[in-house]
Design an enzyme around this catalytic site. Structure first.
Site, short mmCIF file in Angstrom:
data_model
loop_
_atom_site.label_atom_id
_atom_site.label_comp_id
_atom_site.label_asym_id
_atom_site.label_seq_id
_atom_site.Cartn_x
_atom_site.Cartn_y
_atom_site.Cartn_z
N GLY A 250 45.70 42.54 24.07
CA GLY A 250 45.60 43.86 23.44
C GLY A 250 45.80 44.99 24.43
O GLY A 250 46.46 45.99 24.13
N ASP A 251 45.25 44.83 25.64
CA ASP A 251 45.44 45.84 26.69
C ASP A 251 46.91 45.92 27.09
O ASP A 251 47.44 47.01 27.36
CB ASP A 251 44.58 45.50 27.91
#
Length: 307
Positions: A250-251
């Site tokens: 996600g990052d």
């Protein structure tokens, strides 16, 4: 310039076990140590994509020094605040039949240290981007995101918020440039379980009505949806591949999205590069490299052109 803030960074000790024996001695088959934290992950991906970025946050003790040196080894520009006491936490991530984590608590942060962080974020100018991501440690006020965003509101700084629950909702009054909930987190914001794409689009647009400019909803194996500030809705299916790593995907998507937007000013290109970065990381043992991300981006673009 893009800045990231990691309030409670870590050293992540990642071990692989053939199988976990409850109550017995477990011997690892492989082990690695990484500089952890959502903002740090984004900073590494941005650096690998050649986008100027500076990682901010707090560090303490020998673990904090090691964490910052690791980031610099990955090409990151860093400017962490050194705390007088404690040590940067160590998180243990065990991968066997499944995955589980043991996360450290982290050091205490004083009011003086908070003021030092404000001084570093106050220098941001119009056109800069600030990434605020992850949870707030117990030693910090739970409205840290709001405090920083209030100080920068009206200066033309575009702020990305990758957080959950009330921590995200309370920032919407300051018009964040980007928020990135996943499908489950988006539903939880409204007390719902979202199942259809239409539902996710509807509630992404609700977040826009509440203040968010762009809403990027990650859906794991189902790809991502972007509701952009012009009223457009974009969908991106993920590339084919085997998921071997759930940490940092996600990052990486956030970093890839911002890199794509900075490069092109196009939300379609931002979504493509974001999906490529998130997928490339999910298909590798840690954060993906530039070649892996760019190859994934080309795969996605060829697929879209063939449709």
């Amino acid at each position: 310039m893009i800045y990231t803030v990691t309030f409670n960074p870590s050293l992540d000790y990642v071990v692989q076990l053939p199988a976990f024996k409850d109550g017995g001695v477990n011997r690892v088959s492989s082990e690695r140590i990484f500089a952890g934290g959502k903002g740090n992950n984004a900073a590494v991906i941005l650096s690998r994509l050649g986008v100027p970025c500076r990682a901010l946050g707090f560090k303490a003790g020998f673990t904090g020094e090691a964490m910052e040196q690791m980031l610099r080894g990955h090409g990151c520009d860093t400017d962490f605040i050194s705390l007088k006491e404690g040590m940067t936490r160590i998180n243990v991530k065990v991968k066997a039949e499944g995955e589980f984590e043991i996360n450290g608590q982290g050091p205490s942060v004083s009011e003086e240290d908070i003021q030092r962080l404000y001084e570093k974020t106050d220098v941001l100018e119009s056109g800069d981007i600030l990434v605020l991501s992850g949870s707030i440690p117990a030693s910090l006020p739970d409205d840290m995101y709001e405090r920083i965003m209030k100080r920068l509101f009206g200066k033309g700084v575009r702020i990305c918020v990758d957080a959950v629950g009330d921590l995200l909702l309370k920032t919407l009054q300051y018009r964040p440039f980007l928020v990135k909930p996943n499908r489950q987190e988006l539903g939880e914001l409204f007390g719902l379980v979202l199942e259809s794409e239409e539902q996710m689009i509807r509630y992404a647009q609700r977040l826009q009505e509440m203040g968010a400019c762009n809403v990027l909803v990650s859906m794991a194996g189902d790809g991502a949806i972007l509701a952009d500030e012009t009223g457009g809705v974009h969908r991106m299916a993920p590339p084919e591949g085997t998921v071997v790593n759930s940490v940092g995907a996600g990052d990486s998507m956030v970093a890839g999205f911002l890199a794509g937007y900075v490069r092109s000013g196009s939300y379609e290109e931002a979504l493509t590069l974001g999906t490529a970065a998130g997928s490339a990381t999910a298909f590798t043992s840690w954060l993906a490299g530039r070649e892996e991300i760019e190859e994934m981006r080309e795969r996605l673009k060829r697929r879209e052109e063939s449709v």
